[in-house]
Design a protein around this motif. Structure first.
Motif, PDB file in Angstrom:
ATOM      1  N   LEU A  90      -6.494   5.574  48.321  1.00 10.88           N
ATOM      2  CA  LEU A  90      -6.408   6.380  47.107  1.00 10.88           C
ATOM      3  C   LEU A  90      -5.268   5.964  46.190  1.00 10.88           C
ATOM      4  CD1 LEU A  90      -7.087  10.071  48.221  1.00 10.88           C
ATOM      5  CD2 LEU A  90      -8.689   8.377  47.314  1.00 10.88           C
ATOM      6  N   SER A  91      -4.134   5.543  46.773  1.00  8.51           N
ATOM      7  CA  SER A  91      -2.974   5.257  45.925  1.00  8.51           C
ATOM      8  C   SER A  91      -2.043   4.253  46.588  1.00  8.51           C
ATOM      9  CB  SER A  91      -2.206   6.552  45.621  1.00  8.51           C
ATOM     10  OG  SER A  91      -1.722   7.128  46.820  1.00  8.51           O
ATOM     11  N   ASN A  92      -1.242   3.609  45.750  1.00 11.21           N
ATOM     12  CA  ASN A  92      -0.206   2.691  46.211  1.00 11.21           C
ATOM     13  C   ASN A  92       1.159   3.307  45.950  1.00 11.21           C
ATOM     14  OD1 ASN A  92      -2.158   0.722  46.808  1.00 11.21           O
ATOM     15  ND2 ASN A  92      -2.031  -0.144  44.753  1.00 11.21           N
ATOM     16  N   LEU A  93       2.126   2.965  46.800  1.00 11.74           N
ATOM     17  CA  LEU A  93       3.498   3.424  46.632  1.00 11.74           C
ATOM     18  C   LEU A  93       4.425   2.235  46.848  1.00 11.74           C
ATOM     19  CD1 LEU A  93       5.194   6.606  48.071  1.00 11.74           C
ATOM     20  CD2 LEU A  93       6.223   4.370  48.470  1.00 11.74           C
ATOM     21  N   MET A  94       5.372   2.061  45.927  1.00 13.04           N
ATOM     22  CA  MET A  94       6.363   0.999  46.068  1.00 13.04           C
ATOM     23  C   MET A  94       7.755   1.545  45.764  1.00 13.04           C
ATOM     24  SD  MET A  94       4.721  -2.534  44.604  1.00 13.04           S
ATOM     25  CE  MET A  94       4.348  -1.860  43.002  1.00 13.04           C
ATOM     26  N   VAL A  95       8.726   1.036  46.494  1.00 14.98           N
ATOM     27  CA  VAL A  95      10.124   1.388  46.272  1.00 14.98           C
ATOM     28  C   VAL A  95      10.876   0.122  45.892  1.00 14.98           C
ATOM     29  CG1 VAL A  95      12.222   2.376  47.266  1.00 14.98           C
ATOM     30  CG2 VAL A  95       9.985   3.228  47.997  1.00 14.98           C
ATOM     31  N   ASP A  96      11.623   0.190  44.790  1.00 12.26           N
ATOM     32  CA  ASP A  96      12.439  -0.930  44.342  1.00 12.26           C
ATOM     33  C   ASP A  96      13.870  -0.457  44.139  1.00 12.26           C
ATOM     34  OD1 ASP A  96      10.513  -3.271  43.791  1.00 12.26           O
ATOM     35  OD2 ASP A  96       9.543  -1.608  42.748  1.00 12.26           O
ATOM     36  N   GLY A  97      14.807  -1.366  44.337  1.00 11.78           N
ATOM     37  CA  GLY A  97      16.209  -1.051  44.106  1.00 11.78           C
ATOM     38  C   GLY A  97      16.767  -1.932  43.003  1.00 11.78           C
ATOM     39  N   TYR A  98      17.534  -1.336  42.098  1.00 11.94           N
ATOM     40  CA  TYR A  98      18.120  -2.071  40.978  1.00 11.94           C
ATOM     41  C   TYR A  98      19.628  -1.884  40.996  1.00 11.94           C
ATOM     42  CZ  TYR A  98      13.302  -2.120  39.326  1.00 11.94           C
ATOM     43  OH  TYR A  98      11.951  -2.293  39.241  1.00 11.94           O
ATOM     44  N   ARG A 163       6.483   7.968  38.434  1.00  8.32           N
ATOM     45  CA  ARG A 163       7.663   7.207  38.833  1.00  8.32           C
ATOM     46  C   ARG A 163       8.845   8.152  38.996  1.00  8.32           C
ATOM     47  NH1 ARG A 163       7.475   1.606  35.271  1.00  8.32           N
ATOM     48  NH2 ARG A 163       6.924   0.241  37.009  1.00  8.32           N
ATOM     49  N   TYR A 164       9.657   7.841  39.984  1.00 14.26           N
ATOM     50  CA  TYR A 164      10.855   8.623  40.254  1.00 14.26           C
ATOM     51  C   TYR A 164      12.053   7.670  40.214  1.00 14.26           C
ATOM     52  CZ  TYR A 164       7.120  11.265  42.627  1.00 14.26           C
ATOM     53  OH  TYR A 164       5.944  11.900  42.960  1.00 14.26           O
ATOM     54  N   ALA A 165      12.996   7.907  39.333  1.00 15.87           N
ATOM     55  CA  ALA A 165      14.257   7.178  39.344  1.00 15.87           C
ATOM     56  C   ALA A 165      15.269   8.041  40.070  1.00 15.87           C
ATOM     57  CB  ALA A 165      14.725   6.883  37.920  1.00 15.87           C
ATOM     58  N   VAL A 166      15.749   7.564  41.204  1.00 19.61           N
ATOM     59  CA  VAL A 166      16.626   8.361  42.076  1.00 19.61           C
ATOM     60  C   VAL A 166      18.033   7.764  42.041  1.00 19.61           C
ATOM     61  CG1 VAL A 166      16.914   9.331  44.384  1.00 19.61           C
ATOM     62  CG2 VAL A 166      14.609   8.800  43.529  1.00 19.61           C
ATOM     63  N   PHE A 167      19.013   8.642  41.923  1.00 22.88           N
ATOM     64  CA  PHE A 167      20.415   8.248  41.825  1.00 22.88           C
ATOM     65  C   PHE A 167      21.151   8.709  43.088  1.00 22.88           C
ATOM     66  CE2 PHE A 167      18.554   8.840  37.717  1.00 22.88           C
ATOM     67  CZ  PHE A 167      19.051   7.812  36.923  1.00 22.88           C
ATOM     68  N   PRO A 168      21.091   7.921  44.178  1.00 26.38           N
ATOM     69  CA  PRO A 168      21.743   8.352  45.419  1.00 26.38           C
ATOM     70  C   PRO A 168      23.244   8.533  45.223  1.00 26.38           C
ATOM     71  CG  PRO A 168      20.266   6.485  45.807  1.00 26.38           C
ATOM     72  CD  PRO A 168      20.422   6.619  44.326  1.00 26.38           C
ATOM     73  N   PRO A 169      23.796   9.660  45.637  1.00 23.55           N
ATOM     74  CA  PRO A 169      25.237   9.882  45.486  1.00 23.55           C
ATOM     75  C   PRO A 169      26.035   8.902  46.335  1.00 23.55           C
ATOM     76  CG  PRO A 169      24.239  11.601  46.830  1.00 23.55           C
ATOM     77  CD  PRO A 169      23.116  10.802  46.269  1.00 23.55           C
ATOM     78  N   GLY A 170      27.181   8.487  45.802  1.00 20.19           N
ATOM     79  CA  GLY A 170      28.027   7.566  46.541  1.00 20.19           C
ATOM     80  C   GLY A 170      27.566   6.127  46.484  1.00 20.19           C
ATOM     81  N   ILE A 175      17.369   3.666  42.667  1.00 17.79           N
ATOM     82  CA  ILE A 175      16.147   3.558  43.464  1.00 17.79           C
ATOM     83  C   ILE A 175      14.976   4.057  42.630  1.00 17.79           C
ATOM     84  CG2 ILE A 175      14.953   4.292  45.559  1.00 17.79           C
ATOM     85  CD1 ILE A 175      17.357   2.496  46.095  1.00 17.79           C
ATOM     86  N   VAL A 176      13.928   3.244  42.520  1.00 17.08           N
ATOM     87  CA  VAL A 176      12.746   3.624  41.750  1.00 17.08           C
ATOM     88  C   VAL A 176      11.523   3.616  42.655  1.00 17.08           C
ATOM     89  CG1 VAL A 176      11.240   3.056  39.808  1.00 17.08           C
ATOM     90  CG2 VAL A 176      13.709   2.714  39.603  1.00 17.08           C
ATOM     91  N   VAL A 177      10.862   4.759  42.735  1.00 13.15           N
ATOM     92  CA  VAL A 177       9.625   4.901  43.512  1.00 13.15           C
ATOM     93  C   VAL A 177       8.466   4.988  42.525  1.00 13.15           C
ATOM     94  CG1 VAL A 177       8.391   6.239  45.262  1.00 13.15           C
ATOM     95  CG2 VAL A 177      10.909   6.180  45.266  1.00 13.15           C
ATOM     96  N   THR A 178       7.470   4.127  42.711  1.00 13.29           N
ATOM     97  CA  THR A 178       6.301   4.098  41.819  1.00 13.29           C
ATOM     98  C   THR A 178       5.031   4.346  42.621  1.00 13.29           C
ATOM     99  OG1 THR A 178       7.383   2.464  40.384  1.00 13.29           O
ATOM    100  CG2 THR A 178       4.998   2.706  40.160  1.00 13.29           C
ATOM    101  N   VAL A 179       4.246   5.319  42.194  1.00 13.08           N
ATOM    102  CA  VAL A 179       2.945   5.609  42.822  1.00 13.08           C
ATOM    103  C   VAL A 179       1.871   5.449  41.749  1.00 13.08           C
ATOM    104  CG1 VAL A 179       1.545   7.319  44.051  1.00 13.08           C
ATOM    105  CG2 VAL A 179       4.032   7.213  44.438  1.00 13.08           C
ATOM    106  N   THR A 180       0.839   4.674  42.055  1.00 14.78           N
ATOM    107  CA  THR A 180      -0.251   4.436  41.105  1.00 14.78           C
ATOM    108  C   THR A 180      -1.592   4.756  41.746  1.00 14.78           C
ATOM    109  OG1 THR A 180      -0.436   2.100  41.766  1.00 14.78           O
ATOM    110  CG2 THR A 180       1.020   2.611  39.914  1.00 14.78           C
ATOM    111  N   TRP A 181      -2.557   5.155  40.915  1.00 14.57           N
ATOM    112  CA  TRP A 181      -3.912   5.425  41.397  1.00 14.57           C
ATOM    113  C   TRP A 181      -4.895   5.302  40.235  1.00 14.57           C
ATOM    114  CZ3 TRP A 181      -0.088   8.905  40.573  1.00 14.57           C
ATOM    115  CH2 TRP A 181      -0.339   9.974  39.700  1.00 14.57           C
TER     116      TRP A 181
END
Length: 220
Positions: A90-98, A163-170, A175-181
């Motif tokens: 049904l969907s793809n999920l990818m996590v990338d770090g910048y 898409r979720y752009a996540v800002f981990p503390p410290g 971190i960017v999580v992308t889900v497509t369908w």
């Protein structure tokens, strides 16, 4: 989003861990080879319930191999896909770090328009943009329709993404999580699955000189 400069040193070493709900299959490949994808698909398909499948096991296997190779083409931190009990993806999920050494992490305001950018398509319609507090850190969530260029540039197909752009503390890494369908009719179901998956994500900073541990993932 635009990938970081090729060869640029990452400022931090970390691991990305999910507690995936049933249906998600971790398709992350260490070497990105088809042989590795076949070994992974064989292990997963052998655990499927044949009574629940509505398509041949061989078709699920072929889809999983091709999907794993495609998703790992740009060497993501993690790649996964959601499969129904019937064997349909049904969907793809990818996590990338910048994150580059010495380069400040962008703010939520700066990164939001970048989340709507695609190399092979364009966001269409009015995007949904929200702020979240996830266990992994503060986040920006965008959801929109996407017109993707077809092979040879002939026409476009309509898909959807969140898409979720996540800002981990410290940390300085973004971190960017992308889900497509593609099945727009299942948008509500798929976004619930995506939101639930992201709420289980943990980003653990590792000691300098450590190695990124393999990400934990669920299986169908």
């Amino acid at each position: 989003m635009t990938p970081p400069n090729e060869g640029a040193p990452l400022a931090e070493i970390y691991e990305c861990v999910f507690e995936f709900q049933p249906g998600w299959v971790d398709l992350t490949l260490q070497d990105g080879t088809k042989a590795e994808a076949k070994a992974l698909a064989t292990e997963v398909v052998n655990r499927l319930n044949p009574l629940g499948l509505e398509i041949e096991k061989s078709a699920v296997f072929d889809d999983m191999v091709e999907r794993a190779v495609d998703l790992n083409e740009d060497v993501p931190v993690l790649a996964a896909a959601y499969y129904t009990e019937a064997g349909e993806a049904l969907s793809n999920l990818m996590v990338d770090g910048y994150g580059d050494e010495g380069v400040p992490r962008p703010s939520a305001e700066e990164v939001t328009p970048q989340l709507l950018q695609w190399a092979n398509g364009e966001s269409t319609g009015e995007p949904q943009i929200t702020r979240l507090e996830l266990p992994a850190g503060p986040a920006v969530r965008v959801q929109s329709l996407l017109k993707v260029k077809r092979m040879l540039g002939l026409g476009r197909k309509l898909t959807e993404f969140v898409r979720y752009a996540v800002f981990p503390p410290g940390m300085e890494t973004l971190i960017v999580v992308t889900v497509t369908w593609e099945k727009i009719a299942l948008t509500e179901e798929i976004t619930e699955l995506a939101d639930e998956a992201v709420r289980t994500m943990r980003i653990n900073l590792l000691p300098s000189g450590g190695r990124t541990a393999p990400a934990d993932g669920g299986t169908a």
